[in-house]
Design a protein around this motif. Structure first.
Motif, PDB file in Angstrom:
ATOM      1  N   GLU A 151       5.579 -56.903  -0.345  1.00  0.00           N
ATOM      2  CA  GLU A 151       6.650 -56.094   0.245  1.00  0.00           C
ATOM      3  C   GLU A 151       6.853 -56.378   1.733  1.00  0.00           C
ATOM      4  N   ILE A 152       5.785 -56.699   2.472  1.00  0.00           N
ATOM      5  CA  ILE A 152       5.955 -56.983   3.902  1.00  0.00           C
ATOM      6  C   ILE A 152       6.243 -58.457   4.156  1.00  0.00           C
ATOM      7  N   VAL A 153       6.109 -59.291   3.126  1.00  0.00           N
ATOM      8  CA  VAL A 153       6.435 -60.710   3.279  1.00  0.00           C
ATOM      9  C   VAL A 153       7.926 -60.951   3.057  1.00  0.00           C
ATOM     10  N   ILE A 154       8.506 -60.242   2.105  1.00  0.00           N
ATOM     11  CA  ILE A 154       9.908 -60.471   1.734  1.00  0.00           C
ATOM     12  C   ILE A 154      10.851 -60.473   2.940  1.00  0.00           C
ATOM     13  N   PRO A 155      10.741 -59.524   3.884  1.00  0.00           N
ATOM     14  CA  PRO A 155      11.659 -59.556   5.034  1.00  0.00           C
ATOM     15  C   PRO A 155      11.503 -60.786   5.914  1.00  0.00           C
TER      16      PRO A 155
END
Length: 362
Positions: A151-155
């Motif tokens: 979830e914190i990699v996607i951005p």
């Protein structure tokens, strides 16, 4: 590359992948404690002179000739594990090879998938003829659906055209995956003495709602995932035997399909039960990929079968077409004496590469 060279290349990558998997097995990586396995993945990329990025315990890298004008595909799997259960007869942190099997915690879920995807990424890394960019992401906290994993990699990533999520599927094609919705419900009554006609029993109110939940069937049925499934899994009420309870709480586990949004499911439930309904999260949404997508067609052309997966993975966090596929068998996940066959890793690498080659040639 001729046939003999291609076979030798796959064998070399398989040996590298198995060596890495052994190191991962022998390094504790419970969810939220994956810092040391993240460092092992960094070492793998460093040894291959592949630049990488790290955020918390997540590692990702791009192909050498990344071109912003091309679409990007994501290869993703996780390196966290559950804790070993008490039924293990082997050391879960020993990478033991016996009878063609590699035993160890995380070998099947999802270490074999991760190292196979990393091997496939390495195969394509320095190619200058790719029609897609490729990004590989080895992420954390999948086993707990944590918020500091994918979830914190996607951005941080460019727009993703489609993704392959590595989970053990026997290299079959999970073209859809159920989403997960956990609802905490509260039935409210009025307390009173159990010996007298006093109070309004919250348990009885909850039972009426639970009866509706156990019998209701959502009208739309997914061709790949089947019906939406609701199960009441926790119930709590009462403080002592002679007091009519004024509160009864219960939890609903909802496995959602691609036929309804999570918000639509909540709306239907709220309209039909008296209890208050509160969703813990609406992050884990159903996922799917069209049957005519090039990556699915590539898998089908190789004799693989498409199916809908009832389990939830990091695929639920992706807002793009995604295919769940990987070496290993789902039934071995989280089991005592977990293992993966060594031949499954080589076959997984081979199939990943062949499918991606076919997509790149479209």
């Amino acid at each position: 590359m001729d046939t003999s060279s291609a076979i030798e290349n796959i064998q070399v990558r398989s040996q590298e992948a198995i060596r890495l998997l052994k190191k991962l097995i022998e390094t504790q990586s419970f969810s939220k404690e994956e810092d040391r396995t993240a460092s092992l993945i960094e070492e793998f990329f460093t040894q291959k002179n592949i630049p990488f990025h790290r955020k918390k315990n997540n590692i990702w890298a791009y192909n050498l000739h990344f071109d912003a004008g091309k679409p990007t595909l994501l290869l993703n799997s996780h390196h966290d594990t559950v804790k070993p259960n008490k039924s293990w007869t082997l050391n879960p942190f020993e990478a033991l090879v016996r009878d063609g099997k590699l035993f160890g915690l995380g070998s099947n879920d999802a270490g074999g998938c991760l190292v196979s995807l990393m091997a496939a990424f390495s195969h394509f890394y320095d190619r200058n003829d790719l029609t897609y960019n490729i990004v590989i992401a080895a992420t954390a906290e999948e086993e707990i659906s944590g918020k500091e994993g994918l979830e914190i990699v996607i951005p941080e990533l460019p727009y993703i055209a489609f993704a392959i999520v590595g989970e053990p599927t026997d290299m079959q094609l999970a073209v859809a995956e159920k989403g997960l919705l956990v609802l905490d419900c509260t039935a409210k009554g009025k307390s009173g003495h159990a010996a007298r006609e006093e109070g309004d029993n919250a348990i009885y109110k909850a039972l009426k709602d639970i009866d509706w939940i156990s019998n209701y069937q959502f009208l739309k049925v997914s061709p790949t995932l089947g019906p939406v499934k609701m199960s009441v899994t926790i119930i709590n009420a009462g403080t002592q035997h002679n007091v009519v309870p004024d509160i009864c709480t219960f939890t609903i586990d909802v496995r959602a399909t691609d036929q309804y949004t999570l918000e639509e499911i909540i709306e239907v439930i709220q309209a039909n039960i008296q209890s208050e309904v509160n969703a813990r999260s609406i992050r884990l949404r159903p996922s799917s990929i069209p049957m005519d997508h090039p990556i699915v067609k590539a898998g089908l052309s190789m004799g693989r079968e498409a199916y809908g997966s009832p389990t939830t993975s990091d695929q639920a966090l992706l807002d793009c077409p995604s295919l769940k596929m990987g070496p290993g068998h789902s039934g071995r996940s989280h089991s005592a004496d977990e293992f993966i066959y060594l031949h499954e890793i080589e076959e997984g690498i081979t199939q990943y590469i062949q499918m991606l080659e076919e997509v790149m040639n479209k």
